[in-house]
Design a protein around this motif. Sequence first.
Motif, PDB file in Angstrom:
ATOM      1  N   MET A   1       0.755  -1.360   0.013  1.00 14.05           N
ATOM      2  CA  MET A   1       0.052  -0.047  -0.157  1.00 14.05           C
ATOM      3  C   MET A   1       0.809   1.276  -0.001  1.00 14.05           C
ATOM      4  N   ASP A   2       0.464   2.128  -0.790  1.00 16.26           N
ATOM      5  CA  ASP A   2       1.139   3.476  -1.104  1.00 16.26           C
ATOM      6  C   ASP A   2       1.093   4.213   0.425  1.00 16.26           C
ATOM      7  N   LYS A   3       2.069   4.514   1.010  1.00 18.87           N
ATOM      8  CA  LYS A   3       2.093   5.215   2.396  1.00 18.87           C
ATOM      9  C   LYS A   3       1.937   6.653   1.958  1.00 18.87           C
ATOM     10  N   ARG A   4       2.553   6.993   0.718  1.00 22.63           N
ATOM     11  CA  ARG A   4       2.484   8.620   0.348  1.00 22.63           C
ATOM     12  C   ARG A   4       0.800   9.043   0.066  1.00 22.63           C
ATOM     13  N   ALA A   5       0.392   7.852  -0.699  1.00 16.90           N
ATOM     14  CA  ALA A   5      -0.943   8.384  -0.981  1.00 16.90           C
ATOM     15  C   ALA A   5      -1.909   8.342   0.034  1.00 16.90           C
ATOM     16  N   ILE A   6      -1.734   7.427   1.076  1.00 12.52           N
ATOM     17  CA  ILE A   6      -2.419   7.456   2.356  1.00 12.52           C
ATOM     18  C   ILE A   6      -2.220   8.741   3.304  1.00 12.52           C
ATOM     19  N   ASN A   7      -1.106   9.176   3.250  1.00 11.46           N
ATOM     20  CA  ASN A   7      -0.851  10.273   3.990  1.00 11.46           C
ATOM     21  C   ASN A   7      -1.563  11.553   3.259  1.00 11.46           C
ATOM     22  N   LYS A   8      -1.515  11.687   1.777  1.00 10.09           N
ATOM     23  CA  LYS A   8      -2.181  12.630   1.073  1.00 10.09           C
ATOM     24  C   LYS A   8      -3.587  12.680   1.445  1.00 10.09           C
ATOM     25  N   ILE A   9      -4.161  11.481   1.190  1.00 12.96           N
ATOM     26  CA  ILE A   9      -5.619  11.191   1.339  1.00 12.96           C
ATOM     27  C   ILE A   9      -6.010  11.694   2.868  1.00 12.96           C
ATOM     28  N   CYS A  10      -5.205  11.244   3.781  1.00 10.07           N
ATOM     29  CA  CYS A  10      -5.489  11.763   5.156  1.00 10.07           C
ATOM     30  C   CYS A  10      -5.748  13.353   5.285  1.00 10.07           C
ATOM     31  N   LYS A  11      -4.691  14.078   4.674  1.00 10.41           N
ATOM     32  CA  LYS A  11      -4.811  15.491   4.531  1.00 10.41           C
ATOM     33  C   LYS A  11      -6.102  15.981   4.022  1.00 10.41           C
ATOM     34  N   LEU A  12      -6.184  15.524   2.802  1.00 11.72           N
ATOM     35  CA  LEU A  12      -7.360  15.766   2.034  1.00 11.72           C
ATOM     36  C   LEU A  12      -8.761  15.579   2.985  1.00 11.72           C
ATOM     37  N   LEU A  13      -8.808  14.330   3.619  1.00 16.62           N
ATOM     38  CA  LEU A  13     -10.105  14.201   4.499  1.00 16.62           C
ATOM     39  C   LEU A  13     -10.107  15.235   5.778  1.00 16.62           C
ATOM     40  N   ARG A  14      -8.947  15.534   6.233  1.00 15.51           N
ATOM     41  CA  ARG A  14      -8.802  16.603   7.179  1.00 15.51           C
ATOM     42  C   ARG A  14      -9.494  18.165   6.787  1.00 15.51           C
ATOM     43  N   LEU A  15      -8.908  18.377   5.538  1.00 10.07           N
ATOM     44  CA  LEU A  15      -9.223  19.494   4.880  1.00 10.07           C
ATOM     45  C   LEU A  15     -10.813  19.434   4.255  1.00 10.07           C
ATOM     46  N   ALA A  16     -11.145  18.451   4.044  1.00  8.95           N
ATOM     47  CA  ALA A  16     -12.770  18.067   3.886  1.00  8.95           C
ATOM     48  C   ALA A  16     -13.687  18.478   4.954  1.00  8.95           C
ATOM     49  N   ASP A  44      -8.760   1.236   5.349  1.00 14.48           N
ATOM     50  CA  ASP A  44      -7.190   1.204   5.427  1.00 14.48           C
ATOM     51  C   ASP A  44      -6.704   2.622   5.934  1.00 14.48           C
ATOM     52  N   ILE A  45      -7.338   3.696   5.511  1.00 14.12           N
ATOM     53  CA  ILE A  45      -7.089   5.113   6.048  1.00 14.12           C
ATOM     54  C   ILE A  45      -7.262   5.003   7.557  1.00 14.12           C
ATOM     55  N   GLN A  46      -8.540   4.425   8.410  1.00 11.24           N
ATOM     56  CA  GLN A  46      -8.654   4.305   9.822  1.00 11.24           C
ATOM     57  C   GLN A  46      -7.371   3.737  10.344  1.00 11.24           C
ATOM     58  N   LEU A  47      -6.945   2.372   9.563  1.00 12.79           N
ATOM     59  CA  LEU A  47      -5.806   1.732  10.387  1.00 12.79           C
ATOM     60  C   LEU A  47      -4.564   2.219  10.175  1.00 12.79           C
ATOM     61  N   SER A  48      -4.286   3.086   9.185  1.00 13.89           N
ATOM     62  CA  SER A  48      -3.152   3.936   8.810  1.00 13.89           C
ATOM     63  C   SER A  48      -2.975   4.939  10.188  1.00 13.89           C
ATOM     64  N   GLU A  49      -4.059   5.122  10.931  1.00 12.39           N
ATOM     65  CA  GLU A  49      -3.721   6.165  12.229  1.00 12.39           C
ATOM     66  C   GLU A  49      -3.471   5.163  13.350  1.00 12.39           C
ATOM     67  N   VAL A  50      -3.599   3.981  13.368  1.00 14.18           N
ATOM     68  CA  VAL A  50      -3.105   2.971  14.677  1.00 14.18           C
ATOM     69  C   VAL A  50      -1.420   3.023  14.790  1.00 14.18           C
ATOM     70  N   LYS A  51      -1.127   3.565  15.827  1.00 16.99           N
ATOM     71  CA  LYS A  51       0.231   3.405  16.334  1.00 16.99           C
ATOM     72  C   LYS A  51       0.477   2.708  17.725  1.00 16.99           C
ATOM     73  N   GLU A  52       1.829   2.502  17.906  1.00 18.31           N
ATOM     74  CA  GLU A  52       2.157   2.002  19.119  1.00 18.31           C
ATOM     75  C   GLU A  52       3.427   2.966  19.674  1.00 18.31           C
ATOM     76  N   THR A  53       3.281   3.065  21.082  1.00 15.91           N
ATOM     77  CA  THR A  53       4.253   3.569  21.714  1.00 15.91           C
ATOM     78  C   THR A  53       4.735   2.944  22.992  1.00 15.91           C
ATOM     79  N   GLU A  54       5.944   2.894  23.079  1.00 16.38           N
ATOM     80  CA  GLU A  54       6.532   1.969  24.006  1.00 16.38           C
ATOM     81  C   GLU A  54       6.970   2.874  25.111  1.00 16.38           C
TER      82      GLU A  54
END
Length: 124
Positions: A1-16, A44-54
């Motif tokens: 999956m293209d990370k750059r495309a997902i990041n761009k889509i996330c930015k567009l959705l925030r702008l929306a 895919d967009i929602q899952l891209s926001e899931v992160k882990e912090t240790e």
Amino acid sequence: MDKRAINKICKLLRLAQSDNPHEAANAMRHAKAMMKKHGISEDDIQLSEVKETETTTSSQNTPAHWMRVLASTVADAFGCRYFFRETWGTNSVVFIGVHPHNEVAAYTFTHTAPSGNKSPLGIP
């Protein structure tokens, strides 16, 4: 999956979510077009926001009951999951959740847990 495309889509959705209706509609149209072009779903967009912090704990042994209770309470409060990880004799708690909730949970745990391996409030 293209990370750059997902990041761009996330930015567009925030702008929306803009207060400007024309700008919001245009951003949503572009986001949907990119999602279709790259075969990216809303999941895919929602899952891209899931992160882990240790965050490292002070415990060298199996985490004490009070530490497990604290980690569970903090994780629940911020909508995260957690697990303990032992690496070369060092224990840590890993919080998994939608960014930035995971980071806030780790910060809260770190600043709530007492230094050393002493139980707060006499909890065993």
